[in-house]
Design a protein around this motif. Sequence first.
Motif, mmCIF file in Angstrom:
data_model
loop_
_atom_site.group_PDB
_atom_site.id
_atom_site.type_symbol
_atom_site.label_atom_id
_atom_site.label_comp_id
_atom_site.label_asym_id
_atom_site.label_seq_id
_atom_site.Cartn_x
_atom_site.Cartn_y
_atom_site.Cartn_z
ATOM 1 N N MET A 113 0.947 -1.240 0.087
ATOM 2 C CA MET A 113 0.078 0.036 0.086
ATOM 3 C C MET A 113 1.034 1.260 0.049
ATOM 4 S SD MET A 113 -3.171 -1.167 2.250
ATOM 5 C CE MET A 113 -4.254 -2.676 1.593
ATOM 6 N N ALA A 114 0.035 2.502 0.124
ATOM 7 C CA ALA A 114 0.937 3.624 -0.186
ATOM 8 C C ALA A 114 1.892 3.657 1.202
ATOM 9 C CB ALA A 114 -0.144 4.957 -0.010
ATOM 10 N N ASN A 115 2.913 4.460 0.790
ATOM 11 C CA ASN A 115 4.110 4.720 1.562
ATOM 12 C C ASN A 115 4.709 3.539 2.268
ATOM 13 O OD1 ASN A 115 3.923 7.320 0.912
ATOM 14 N ND2 ASN A 115 2.636 7.936 2.385
ATOM 15 N N VAL A 116 4.600 2.486 1.595
ATOM 16 C CA VAL A 116 5.467 1.235 2.257
ATOM 17 C C VAL A 116 6.859 1.477 1.619
ATOM 18 C CG1 VAL A 116 5.715 -1.124 1.772
ATOM 19 C CG2 VAL A 116 3.641 -0.320 2.445
ATOM 20 N N ALA A 117 7.801 0.927 2.458
ATOM 21 C CA ALA A 117 9.197 0.708 1.990
ATOM 22 C C ALA A 117 9.671 -0.824 2.221
ATOM 23 C CB ALA A 117 10.223 1.651 2.771
ATOM 24 N N VAL A 118 10.075 -1.400 1.257
ATOM 25 C CA VAL A 118 10.485 -2.709 1.668
ATOM 26 C C VAL A 118 11.967 -2.760 0.829
ATOM 27 C CG1 VAL A 118 10.423 -5.203 0.914
ATOM 28 C CG2 VAL A 118 8.377 -3.747 1.029
ATOM 29 N N ASN A 119 13.125 -2.940 1.869
ATOM 30 C CA ASN A 119 14.280 -2.632 1.658
ATOM 31 C C ASN A 119 15.223 -3.909 0.976
ATOM 32 O OD1 ASN A 119 14.563 0.106 2.152
ATOM 33 N ND2 ASN A 119 15.041 -0.120 4.071
ATOM 34 N N PRO A 120 16.453 -3.789 0.568
ATOM 35 C CA PRO A 120 16.995 -4.818 -0.253
ATOM 36 C C PRO A 120 17.077 -6.174 0.610
ATOM 37 C CG PRO A 120 18.089 -2.637 -0.648
ATOM 38 C CD PRO A 120 17.090 -2.412 0.478
ATOM 39 N N GLY A 121 17.101 -7.089 -0.468
ATOM 40 C CA GLY A 121 17.278 -8.421 0.106
ATOM 41 C C GLY A 121 16.291 -9.129 0.804
ATOM 42 N N THR A 122 14.820 -8.506 0.796
ATOM 43 C CA THR A 122 13.825 -9.212 1.580
ATOM 44 C C THR A 122 12.834 -9.938 0.661
ATOM 45 O OG1 THR A 122 13.501 -7.465 3.339
ATOM 46 C CG2 THR A 122 11.527 -8.434 2.563
ATOM 47 N N ARG A 123 12.365 -11.111 1.225
ATOM 48 C CA ARG A 123 11.439 -11.838 0.534
ATOM 49 C C ARG A 123 10.150 -11.897 1.163
ATOM 50 N NH1 ARG A 123 8.805 -16.039 1.322
ATOM 51 N NH2 ARG A 123 8.283 -17.361 -0.534
ATOM 52 N N VAL A 124 9.353 -11.345 0.181
ATOM 53 C CA VAL A 124 7.892 -11.306 0.608
ATOM 54 C C VAL A 124 6.996 -12.578 -0.184
ATOM 55 C CG1 VAL A 124 5.841 -9.846 0.655
ATOM 56 C CG2 VAL A 124 8.090 -8.763 0.876
ATOM 57 N N GLY A 125 6.424 -13.225 0.537
ATOM 58 C CA GLY A 125 5.721 -14.440 0.082
ATOM 59 C C GLY A 125 4.530 -14.382 -0.756
ATOM 60 N N GLU A 126 3.602 -15.058 -0.891
ATOM 61 C CA GLU A 126 2.273 -15.002 -1.738
ATOM 62 C C GLU A 126 1.158 -14.495 -1.027
ATOM 63 O OE1 GLU A 126 1.802 -18.287 -3.984
ATOM 64 O OE2 GLU A 126 3.620 -18.408 -5.203
ATOM 65 N N HIS A 127 0.472 -13.573 -1.548
ATOM 66 C CA HIS A 127 -0.790 -13.296 -0.778
ATOM 67 C C HIS A 127 -0.473 -12.512 0.539
ATOM 68 C CE1 HIS A 127 -2.883 -15.108 -3.983
ATOM 69 N NE2 HIS A 127 -2.234 -16.034 -3.851
ATOM 70 N N VAL A 128 0.439 -11.655 0.639
ATOM 71 C CA VAL A 128 0.739 -10.843 1.801
ATOM 72 C C VAL A 128 0.168 -9.493 1.675
ATOM 73 C CG1 VAL A 128 2.858 -10.116 3.149
ATOM 74 C CG2 VAL A 128 2.901 -12.274 2.206
ATOM 75 N N ILE A 129 -0.112 -9.057 2.759
ATOM 76 C CA ILE A 129 -0.626 -7.385 2.703
ATOM 77 C C ILE A 129 0.710 -6.897 3.270
ATOM 78 C CG2 ILE A 129 -2.113 -5.896 3.598
ATOM 79 C CD1 ILE A 129 -4.350 -8.224 3.683
ATOM 80 N N ILE A 130 1.057 -5.751 2.675
ATOM 81 C CA ILE A 130 2.012 -4.666 3.640
ATOM 82 C C ILE A 130 1.404 -3.464 3.603
ATOM 83 C CG2 ILE A 130 4.402 -3.803 3.955
ATOM 84 C CD1 ILE A 130 5.330 -6.421 2.624
ATOM 85 N N ASN A 131 0.713 -2.861 4.689
ATOM 86 C CA ASN A 131 -0.310 -2.092 4.861
ATOM 87 C C ASN A 131 0.540 -0.631 4.808
ATOM 88 O OD1 ASN A 131 -2.970 -1.088 4.866
ATOM 89 N ND2 ASN A 131 -3.547 -3.006 5.683
ATOM 90 N N THR A 132 -0.426 0.445 4.649
ATOM 91 C CA THR A 132 -0.098 1.652 4.753
ATOM 92 C C THR A 132 0.962 2.296 5.613
ATOM 93 O OG1 THR A 132 -2.242 2.174 4.059
ATOM 94 C CG2 THR A 132 -1.128 4.134 4.334
ATOM 95 N N GLY A 133 1.999 2.679 4.971
ATOM 96 C CA GLY A 133 2.878 3.429 5.723
ATOM 97 C C GLY A 133 3.903 2.633 6.727
ATOM 98 N N SER A 134 4.010 1.297 6.484
ATOM 99 C CA SER A 134 4.749 0.415 7.084
ATOM 100 C C SER A 134 6.306 0.176 6.399
ATOM 101 C CB SER A 134 4.335 -0.880 7.289
ATOM 102 O OG SER A 134 3.818 -1.603 6.219
#
Length: 214
Positions: A113-134
């Motif tokens: 969602m808006a204003n999310v930051a996911v930094n290098p080397g991270t693995r995010v699986g399937e059907h994950v929610i990374i919600n606003t501003g996290s």
Amino acid sequence: MSKEQVVVYGAGGHSKVVIDILERTQKYEIVGVVDDDPARQGNYFCGYRILGSLGYLLEQGPNAKVILAVGDNMTRERLALRLVPLGFQFITAIHPAAVVGRDVILGAGTVLMANVAVNPGTRVGEHVIINTGSTVDHDCSIGDFAHISPGVHLAGGVTVEPLAHVGIGASAIEDVTIGQGSIVGAGAAVVTDIPPGVVAVGVPARVVKNVSRA
Ligand SMILES: CC(C)(COP(=O)(O)OP(=O)(O)OC[C@H]1O[C@@H](n2cnc3c(N)ncnc32)[C@H](O)[C@@H]1OP(=O)(O)O)[C@@H](O)C(=O)NCCC(=O)NCCS
């Protein structure tokens, strides 16, 4: 460029945000919404027709791609387990104001969602929610069907196992693990590993009970 057709599964608050993201990306044509509430069939949601329930999708087959826009982790898992063997494919929804670092893997069906930051080397699986501003820092691992709520901050090397829910405004220090299906309460600070299947709250986060499954 022609737009890819997508069906949005779910007509609730979370779905509203997912639709907004898809519209902003301008990459998809939303052909309609699917929702399992019989009272809502044929109605409109955010300007899109509610085409039917799960049965409708099963009848249609995998003509369009799908996004599971349902906030409940176990419901997303149940739907994916039903649809994947039938050949349905899932899109990701990434808000234009989300920042994704290098060497990040995002699984199918995942929403940023808006204003999310996911930094290098991270693995995010399937059907994950990374919600606003996290923010999810470097080298984290977020398991399938997990939910990182708004305003969560995860330090580097954190593991969030599948189906876990990290509550709004919580944080976790580096290298801790949040166990499968566990719930971290709003505002908690996770400073030690949280085992699977528990609810942990507070600063520092302490286990208060097991997760109840209705
Ligand atoms: C942790 C949580 C799941 C517990 O909900 P619950 O299972 O209904 O539990 P209860 O409300 O019965 O709370 C159990 C105890 O923990 C306390 N508690 C609940 N949430 C807490 C929190 N976030 N921080 C500190 N204490 C908390 C309650 O006061 C209660 O304490 P008591 O037994 O001394 O009265 C819930 O309070 C929470 O924080 N949810 C996060 C929701 C969220 O992030 N939503 C975002 C969606 S996008």
